[in-house]
Design a protein around this motif. Structure first.
Motif, PDB file in Angstrom:
ATOM      1  N   GLU A 178      -2.752 -12.490   7.757  1.00 32.37           N
ATOM      2  CA  GLU A 178      -2.210 -11.204   7.307  1.00 32.37           C
ATOM      3  C   GLU A 178      -0.920 -11.411   6.525  1.00 32.37           C
ATOM      4  O   GLU A 178      -0.693 -10.752   5.509  1.00 32.37           O
ATOM      5  CB  GLU A 178      -2.000 -10.249   8.483  1.00 32.37           C
ATOM      6  CG  GLU A 178      -1.582  -8.852   7.999  1.00 32.37           C
ATOM      7  CD  GLU A 178      -1.847  -7.745   9.013  1.00 32.37           C
ATOM      8  OE1 GLU A 178      -2.042  -8.074  10.213  1.00 32.37           O
ATOM      9  OE2 GLU A 178      -1.845  -6.557   8.603  1.00 32.37           O
ATOM     10  N   LEU A 181      -1.869 -12.575   3.171  1.00 32.54           N
ATOM     11  CA  LEU A 181      -2.417 -11.467   2.371  1.00 32.54           C
ATOM     12  C   LEU A 181      -1.297 -10.599   1.804  1.00 32.54           C
ATOM     13  O   LEU A 181      -1.283 -10.265   0.612  1.00 32.54           O
ATOM     14  CB  LEU A 181      -3.330 -10.588   3.233  1.00 32.54           C
ATOM     15  CG  LEU A 181      -4.692 -11.162   3.595  1.00 32.54           C
ATOM     16  CD1 LEU A 181      -5.362 -10.331   4.675  1.00 32.54           C
ATOM     17  CD2 LEU A 181      -5.582 -11.236   2.350  1.00 32.54           C
ATOM     18  N   LEU A 182      -0.352 -10.247   2.662  1.00 33.79           N
ATOM     19  CA  LEU A 182       0.730  -9.373   2.223  1.00 33.79           C
ATOM     20  C   LEU A 182       1.573 -10.050   1.147  1.00 33.79           C
ATOM     21  O   LEU A 182       2.044  -9.409   0.208  1.00 33.79           O
ATOM     22  CB  LEU A 182       1.605  -8.957   3.417  1.00 33.79           C
ATOM     23  CG  LEU A 182       0.896  -8.016   4.389  1.00 33.79           C
ATOM     24  CD1 LEU A 182       1.703  -7.831   5.678  1.00 33.79           C
ATOM     25  CD2 LEU A 182       0.610  -6.659   3.745  1.00 33.79           C
ATOM     26  N   MET A 185      -1.150 -10.315  -2.202  1.00 32.10           N
ATOM     27  CA  MET A 185      -1.997  -9.225  -2.689  1.00 32.10           C
ATOM     28  C   MET A 185      -1.558  -8.687  -4.044  1.00 32.10           C
ATOM     29  O   MET A 185      -2.377  -8.396  -4.902  1.00 32.10           O
ATOM     30  CB  MET A 185      -1.966  -8.100  -1.654  1.00 32.10           C
ATOM     31  CG  MET A 185      -3.312  -7.644  -1.239  1.00 32.10           C
ATOM     32  SD  MET A 185      -3.209  -6.344  -0.058  1.00 32.10           S
ATOM     33  CE  MET A 185      -2.768  -7.123   1.430  1.00 32.10           C
ATOM     34  N   ASP A 186      -0.256  -8.537  -4.222  1.00 33.40           N
ATOM     35  CA  ASP A 186       0.243  -7.983  -5.484  1.00 33.40           C
ATOM     36  C   ASP A 186       1.121  -8.974  -6.230  1.00 33.40           C
ATOM     37  O   ASP A 186       1.912  -8.590  -7.081  1.00 33.40           O
ATOM     38  CB  ASP A 186       1.051  -6.701  -5.197  1.00 33.40           C
ATOM     39  CG  ASP A 186       0.193  -5.676  -4.483  1.00 33.40           C
ATOM     40  OD1 ASP A 186      -0.932  -5.423  -4.951  1.00 33.40           O
ATOM     41  OD2 ASP A 186       0.634  -5.150  -3.439  1.00 33.40           O
ATOM     42  N   ARG A 192      -6.425 -13.011  -6.950  1.00 29.11           N
ATOM     43  CA  ARG A 192      -6.456 -12.093  -5.800  1.00 29.11           C
ATOM     44  C   ARG A 192      -6.862 -12.885  -4.565  1.00 29.11           C
ATOM     45  O   ARG A 192      -7.700 -13.783  -4.637  1.00 29.11           O
ATOM     46  CB  ARG A 192      -7.510 -10.996  -6.013  1.00 29.11           C
ATOM     47  CG  ARG A 192      -7.249 -10.083  -7.184  1.00 29.11           C
ATOM     48  CD  ARG A 192      -6.289  -8.952  -6.857  1.00 29.11           C
ATOM     49  NE  ARG A 192      -5.920  -8.200  -8.043  1.00 29.11           N
ATOM     50  CZ  ARG A 192      -4.892  -8.481  -8.839  1.00 29.11           C
ATOM     51  NH1 ARG A 192      -4.121  -9.513  -8.591  1.00 29.11           N
ATOM     52  NH2 ARG A 192      -4.619  -7.754  -9.899  1.00 29.11           N
ATOM     53  N   LEU A 214      -8.972  -6.752   9.270  1.00 28.29           N
ATOM     54  CA  LEU A 214      -8.120  -6.928   8.083  1.00 28.29           C
ATOM     55  C   LEU A 214      -8.857  -6.491   6.811  1.00 28.29           C
ATOM     56  O   LEU A 214      -8.266  -5.865   5.919  1.00 28.29           O
ATOM     57  CB  LEU A 214      -7.697  -8.398   7.942  1.00 28.29           C
ATOM     58  CG  LEU A 214      -6.673  -8.929   8.935  1.00 28.29           C
ATOM     59  CD1 LEU A 214      -6.402 -10.413   8.688  1.00 28.29           C
ATOM     60  CD2 LEU A 214      -5.365  -8.135   8.834  1.00 28.29           C
ATOM     61  N   GLN A 216     -11.148  -4.264   6.511  1.00 25.93           N
ATOM     62  CA  GLN A 216     -11.195  -2.796   6.512  1.00 25.93           C
ATOM     63  C   GLN A 216      -9.842  -2.220   6.120  1.00 25.93           C
ATOM     64  O   GLN A 216      -9.745  -1.340   5.266  1.00 25.93           O
ATOM     65  CB  GLN A 216     -11.564  -2.342   7.935  1.00 25.93           C
ATOM     66  CG  GLN A 216     -11.758  -0.857   8.107  1.00 25.93           C
ATOM     67  CD  GLN A 216     -13.193  -0.472   7.778  1.00 25.93           C
ATOM     68  OE1 GLN A 216     -14.102  -1.292   7.910  1.00 25.93           O
ATOM     69  NE2 GLN A 216     -13.396   0.748   7.322  1.00 25.93           N
ATOM     70  N   LYS A 217      -8.791  -2.757   6.731  1.00 25.12           N
ATOM     71  CA  LYS A 217      -7.431  -2.228   6.531  1.00 25.12           C
ATOM     72  C   LYS A 217      -6.990  -2.341   5.066  1.00 25.12           C
ATOM     73  O   LYS A 217      -6.391  -1.424   4.527  1.00 25.12           O
ATOM     74  CB  LYS A 217      -6.486  -3.028   7.440  1.00 25.12           C
ATOM     75  CG  LYS A 217      -5.028  -2.596   7.426  1.00 25.12           C
ATOM     76  CD  LYS A 217      -4.283  -3.287   8.570  1.00 25.12           C
ATOM     77  CE  LYS A 217      -2.778  -3.113   8.481  1.00 25.12           C
ATOM     78  NZ  LYS A 217      -2.076  -3.955   9.455  1.00 25.12           N
ATOM     79  N   TYR A 218      -7.305  -3.466   4.433  1.00 28.61           N
ATOM     80  CA  TYR A 218      -6.828  -3.694   3.063  1.00 28.61           C
ATOM     81  C   TYR A 218      -7.944  -3.637   2.020  1.00 28.61           C
ATOM     82  O   TYR A 218      -7.716  -3.942   0.853  1.00 28.61           O
ATOM     83  CB  TYR A 218      -6.113  -5.058   2.975  1.00 28.61           C
ATOM     84  CG  TYR A 218      -4.909  -5.174   3.887  1.00 28.61           C
ATOM     85  CD1 TYR A 218      -3.746  -4.438   3.636  1.00 28.61           C
ATOM     86  CD2 TYR A 218      -4.933  -6.006   4.999  1.00 28.61           C
ATOM     87  CE1 TYR A 218      -2.636  -4.548   4.460  1.00 28.61           C
ATOM     88  CE2 TYR A 218      -3.824  -6.116   5.839  1.00 28.61           C
ATOM     89  CZ  TYR A 218      -2.686  -5.384   5.561  1.00 28.61           C
ATOM     90  OH  TYR A 218      -1.585  -5.490   6.382  1.00 28.61           O
ATOM     91  N   ASN A 219      -9.141  -3.249   2.418  1.00 31.43           N
ATOM     92  CA  ASN A 219     -10.308  -3.230   1.530  1.00 31.43           C
ATOM     93  C   ASN A 219     -10.447  -4.528   0.737  1.00 31.43           C
ATOM     94  O   ASN A 219     -10.358  -4.561  -0.494  1.00 31.43           O
ATOM     95  CB  ASN A 219     -10.264  -2.029   0.573  1.00 31.43           C
ATOM     96  CG  ASN A 219     -11.601  -1.835  -0.148  1.00 31.43           C
ATOM     97  OD1 ASN A 219     -12.636  -2.300   0.313  1.00 31.43           O
ATOM     98  ND2 ASN A 219     -11.565  -1.175  -1.288  1.00 31.43           N
ATOM     99  N   LEU A 220     -10.678  -5.610   1.490  1.00 34.68           N
ATOM    100  CA  LEU A 220     -10.703  -6.936   0.873  1.00 34.68           C
ATOM    101  C   LEU A 220     -12.120  -7.449   0.669  1.00 34.68           C
ATOM    102  O   LEU A 220     -13.000  -7.198   1.497  1.00 34.68           O
ATOM    103  CB  LEU A 220      -9.993  -7.933   1.804  1.00 34.68           C
ATOM    104  CG  LEU A 220      -8.518  -7.678   2.026  1.00 34.68           C
ATOM    105  CD1 LEU A 220      -8.037  -8.476   3.224  1.00 34.68           C
ATOM    106  CD2 LEU A 220      -7.726  -8.039   0.779  1.00 34.68           C
TER     107      LEU A 220
END
Ligand code: GUN
Ligand code: FE
Length: 431
Positions: A178, A181-182, A185-186, A192, A214, A216-220
């Motif tokens: 996580e 990812l954070l 992500m941007d 990506r 994870l 689901q939460k971030y649509n990955l």
């Protein structure tokens, strides 16, 4: 300002559909702000101001999407090709991937990987890294510089692998993931992150469940391996006895795509032995199949029934699976896909017609490209990923058309042809 509005002149080919190649001799491909405006015989009035690059008699066609490859395995490509999957993983792959704990090693290896991928026919790729977060970040930094568009995944595994690669437990793996990812992500324009449980045997149920959360939460998007080898499939059934089929394990934890539009897709490498229920679930969930013909030969895995998957309307692209595949050439991947489909037809199922050149080309461009959106075609509205091929050195007799020249370029470019131009979303990549 990006120089992503232009016109290219040459012999232009792209897939109109799975079965049909569009060919325009001495045509113009128009791109505005990275997006194709289509192919024309004359430059339309409204585009007259754009700069024109005349590639003469060269071939111009869409960039290729490698839907499945392993960056850390480039360093041992070609070794262990006398082994099957599970022995190959233990003998070569896991020991090599352990070395990416060292940033010094990762720096050297990933720099070479990124430089070589940049010069290859690949314009988009879905890539496995290793479990190591710092080395994965480094790979993402290297990929960003290439201007290729990629998804890169930090691998997750918390069981059935050497201590040197095993994450402490599901909780630690998820925390690391996580945070990664954070952080990523941007952070990039071209790269990506993608969720990457290695495959069911190396992931505990707690890890898969957390990764599903994870996702689901971030649509990955998700990438993993599926139904590649018969011993692997038997092992998954032992580890997850409640599963109705291999892919059911991923599906149970929300890692197997989803039917809804707008949900990030999942890509499953191999699918050599997918049971009918698995195929049905893939169709319902809009799962992508990464067909990796060379890997399936090298590791004696088998031949995926691609004709049947195509007839059932599944989403399919091609992957080199470097280093199950021994090289990163997507041209070679197309010709291997065609070749293995002929063996399947001759030896396994006389009803499964072999892939045509048009179909192989389609899978490598528009088929896999759609994982990234409107990619892999020159129809108006598609992102302009372009390759320019010089086939002057490939001996040619009079009277051959552009289709024949394209076919020979795909089959022979390793020896004689040259890529002289490459563009991704309209941006020229210096080769
Ligand atoms: N299954 C699990 N890991 C791997 C890998 O690295 N390569 C291939 N081909 N299959 C796998
Ligand atoms: Fe793989």
């Amino acid at each position: 300002m990006k120089n992503n509005s232009w016109i290219l002149k040459g012999n232009i080919c792209y897939s109109k559909s799975e079965k049909e190649l569009s060919v325009t001799e001495q045509g113009y491909l128009v791109c505005c702000q990275g997006i194709s405006q289509g192919v024309f015989r004359q430059i339309p009035e409204k585009f007259r101001g754009l700069p024109v690059t005349d590639y003469g008699d060269a071939l111009i066609f869409p960039g290729m999407t490698d839907l499945h490859l392993h960056a850390p395995q480039y360093s041992f490509a070609g070794l262990g090709m006398d082994l099957e999957l599970l022995d190959w993983l233990n003998t070569h792959t896991f020991p090599e991937e352990s070395r990416y704990e060292s940033m010094e090693y990762a720096r050297k290896a990933y720099k070479t990987f990124a430089e070589d991928l940049k010069r290859s026919p690949t314009t988009r790729a879905v890539i496995f890294a290793t479990v190591h977060v710092p080395a994965t970040r480094l790979l993402m930094d290297e990929m960003e510089k290439t201007c290729l568009k990629t998804c890169v995944g930090k691998v997750n595994m918390d069981q059935n692998c050497p201590d040197s690669l095993r994450e402490v437990d599901a909780k630690a793996s998820l925390l690391d993931t996580e945070r990664w990812l954070l952080d990523t992500m941007d952070a990039y324009e071209n790269v990506r992150p993608i969720l990457t449980p290695r495959f069911a045997p190396t992931c505990s149920a707690a890890l898969l469940e957390g990764l599903g959360r994870l996702g689901q939460k971030y649509n990955l998007p998700v990438q993993t391996h599926l139904s590649e080898n018969q011993s692997e499939i038997a092992w998954v059934k032992e580890l997850y006895p409640w599963s109705s089929f291999y892919g059911d394990v991923y599906d149970r934890f929300g890692l197997f795509g989803a039917g809804e539009e707008g949900r990030a897709p999942a890509v499953m490498a191999h699918c050599v032995y997918s049971a009918p229920e698995e195929v049905m679930r893939m169709k319902e969930n809009r799962v992508y199949i990464a067909h990796c013909p060379q890997s399936n030969m090298n590791l004696s895995s088998g031949i995926a029934p691609i004709r049947s998957y195509m007839e059932q309307g599944l989403f399919i692209g091609l992957g080199t699976d470097l280093a199950g595949g021994a090289n990163m050439s997507m041209f070679r991947c197309i010709t291997d896909a065609i070749a293995v489909s002929k063996l399947y037809w001759r030896l396994v199922d006389q009803g499964a017609k072999p892939l045509t050149l048009e179909e192989g080309f389609y899978l490598a461009t528009a088929g896999g490209g759609s994982f990234f959106g409107k990619v892999g075609s020159f129809e108006q509205g598609f992102e302009a990923d372009v390759l320019v091929g010089d086939d002057l050195e490939i001996p040619r007799l009079d009277g051959w058309g552009i289709r024949e020249r394209l076919a020979r370029f795909l089959y022979l470019s390793g020896e004689k042809g040259r890529l002289i131009g490459k563009y991704v979303a309209g941006v020229q990549i210096l080769l």
